[in-house]
Scaffold this active site. Structure first.
Site, mmCIF file in Angstrom:
data_model
loop_
_atom_site.group_PDB
_atom_site.id
_atom_site.type_symbol
_atom_site.label_atom_id
_atom_site.label_comp_id
_atom_site.label_asym_id
_atom_site.label_seq_id
_atom_site.Cartn_x
_atom_site.Cartn_y
_atom_site.Cartn_z
ATOM 1 N N LYS A 126 0.824 -1.214 0.000
ATOM 2 C CA LYS A 126 0.000 0.000 0.000
ATOM 3 C C LYS A 126 0.860 1.268 0.000
ATOM 4 C CE LYS A 126 -3.963 -2.262 2.248
ATOM 5 N NZ LYS A 126 -4.953 -2.199 3.374
ATOM 6 N N TYR B 112 -12.351 -1.734 -3.678
ATOM 7 C CA TYR B 112 -12.886 -1.938 -2.332
ATOM 8 C C TYR B 112 -14.412 -1.793 -2.294
ATOM 9 C CZ TYR B 112 -8.433 -2.252 0.272
ATOM 10 O OH TYR B 112 -7.217 -2.654 0.805
ATOM 11 N N ASN C 276 -2.038 0.070 6.883
ATOM 12 C CA ASN C 276 -1.521 -1.203 7.397
ATOM 13 C C ASN C 276 -0.639 -1.953 6.397
ATOM 14 O OD1 ASN C 276 -3.555 -2.004 5.728
ATOM 15 N ND2 ASN C 276 -4.758 -3.066 7.268
ATOM 16 N N HIS D 39 -2.065 -5.465 1.501
ATOM 17 C CA HIS D 39 -3.369 -6.069 1.255
ATOM 18 C C HIS D 39 -3.171 -7.497 0.794
ATOM 19 C CE1 HIS D 39 -7.272 -7.028 -0.538
ATOM 20 N NE2 HIS D 39 -6.582 -7.495 -1.564
ATOM 21 N N GLU E 242 -9.900 -9.830 -7.819
ATOM 22 C CA GLU E 242 -8.856 -8.821 -7.578
ATOM 23 C C GLU E 242 -7.680 -8.958 -8.547
ATOM 24 O OE1 GLU E 242 -7.913 -9.155 -3.419
ATOM 25 O OE2 GLU E 242 -9.849 -8.326 -2.801
HETATM 26 P P1 ATP Z 1 -7.147 -5.906 3.110
HETATM 27 O O1 ATP Z 1 -8.477 -6.161 2.445
HETATM 28 O O2 ATP Z 1 -6.575 -4.530 2.814
HETATM 29 O O3 ATP Z 1 -6.171 -7.004 2.882
HETATM 30 P P2 ATP Z 1 -8.210 -6.931 5.541
HETATM 31 O O4 ATP Z 1 -8.838 -7.977 4.688
HETATM 32 O O5 ATP Z 1 -7.335 -7.361 6.667
HETATM 33 O O6 ATP Z 1 -7.364 -5.923 4.675
HETATM 34 P P3 ATP Z 1 -10.708 -5.489 5.496
HETATM 35 O O7 ATP Z 1 -11.749 -5.691 6.537
HETATM 36 O O8 ATP Z 1 -10.910 -6.098 4.137
HETATM 37 O O9 ATP Z 1 -9.315 -5.958 6.118
HETATM 38 O O10 ATP Z 1 -10.489 -3.924 5.339
HETATM 39 C C1 ATP Z 1 -9.869 -3.387 4.198
HETATM 40 C C2 ATP Z 1 -8.963 -2.265 4.619
HETATM 41 O O11 ATP Z 1 -9.743 -1.194 5.119
HETATM 42 C C3 ATP Z 1 -7.995 -2.601 5.760
HETATM 43 O O12 ATP Z 1 -6.820 -3.253 5.345
HETATM 44 C C4 ATP Z 1 -7.689 -1.226 6.308
HETATM 45 O O13 ATP Z 1 -6.744 -0.542 5.465
HETATM 46 C C5 ATP Z 1 -9.044 -0.545 6.181
HETATM 47 N N1 ATP Z 1 -9.858 -0.686 7.391
HETATM 48 C C6 ATP Z 1 -10.461 -1.819 7.844
HETATM 49 N N2 ATP Z 1 -11.114 -1.596 8.980
HETATM 50 C C7 ATP Z 1 -10.931 -0.279 9.261
HETATM 51 C C8 ATP Z 1 -11.360 0.587 10.308
HETATM 52 N N3 ATP Z 1 -12.130 0.144 11.304
HETATM 53 N N4 ATP Z 1 -10.979 1.882 10.250
HETATM 54 C C9 ATP Z 1 -10.215 2.339 9.239
HETATM 55 N N5 ATP Z 1 -9.780 1.577 8.220
HETATM 56 C C10 ATP Z 1 -10.125 0.292 8.230
HETATM 57 MG MG MG Z 2 -9.984 -7.510 2.955
#
Ligand code: ATP
Ligand code: MG
Length: 138
Positions: free
Chosen positions: A9, A49, A112, A115, A126
């Site tokens: 990211k 997303y 974080n 992804h 994706e």
């Molecule tokens: P990713 O899809 O990016 O691999 P993930 O599957 O661990 O991450 P998801 O629940 O799909 O988590 O959320 C997608 C992304 O949205 C997260 O990686 C983070 O960058 C952001 N995100 C998720 N939850 C929150 C939150 N509560 N507040 C802010 N940003 C969030």
């Molecule tokens: Mg995810």
């Protein structure tokens, strides 16, 4: 054999962490079969997303994803979706296991670092979102 989509990211690219992430992929037999740097548009980030469009963090998340270049990769291997998720660690870095990428490098629940696709259907969507078949090596 399974494939998954990985993104380094924008926060990680800005902080010079591309090499750190790639090193961990290579050390853990998460084979890179496609790789490129992109700078997403807002529409592209929203489409990627789309599953999160009703979430309160959607606007902020998509702004973050367009805040700079990102590196997108296709990883291939046995059970690669789960193995890469394990290497990344939990979404919230404070809850991520010791030694995971997010635990070591993330600074925020949103910023974080990486992804990874969460299931085979989402991986297929994706991967095709960013790569055509000629861009993935055999
Ligand atoms: P990713 O899809 O990016 O691999 P993930 O599957 O661990 O991450 P998801 O629940 O799909 O988590 O959320 C997608 C992304 O949205 C997260 O990686 C983070 O960058 C952001 N995100 C998720 N939850 C929150 C939150 N509560 N507040 C802010 N940003 C969030
Ligand atoms: Mg995810």
């Amino acid at each position: 054999m399974e494939r998954t989509l990985s993104i380094i990211k924008p926060d990680a690219v800005k902080r010079g962490l591309i090499g750190e992430v790639v090193k961990r992929l290579e050390q853990n037999q998460l084979n890179i079969v496609a790789m490129k740097m992109i700078h997403m548009t807002k529409d592209q980030a929203k489409g990627f997303y789309a599953v999160h469009q009703e979430r309160p963090f959607f606007e902020s998340l998509t702004d973050f994803m367009i805040s700079g270049p990102a590196v997108v990769m296709v990883l291939e291997g046995d059970n690669v979706i789960a193995r890469y998720r394990e290497l990344m660690g939990a979404t919230n870095y404070e809850e991520a296991a010791e030694g995971t990428i997010r635990r070591e490098f993330a600074t925020d629940i949103e910023k974080n670092v990486v992804h990874g696709s969460d299931a085979s259907e989402t991986a297929a969507f994706e991967i095709s979102y960013f790569f055509n078949s000629f861009e993935i090596v055999n």
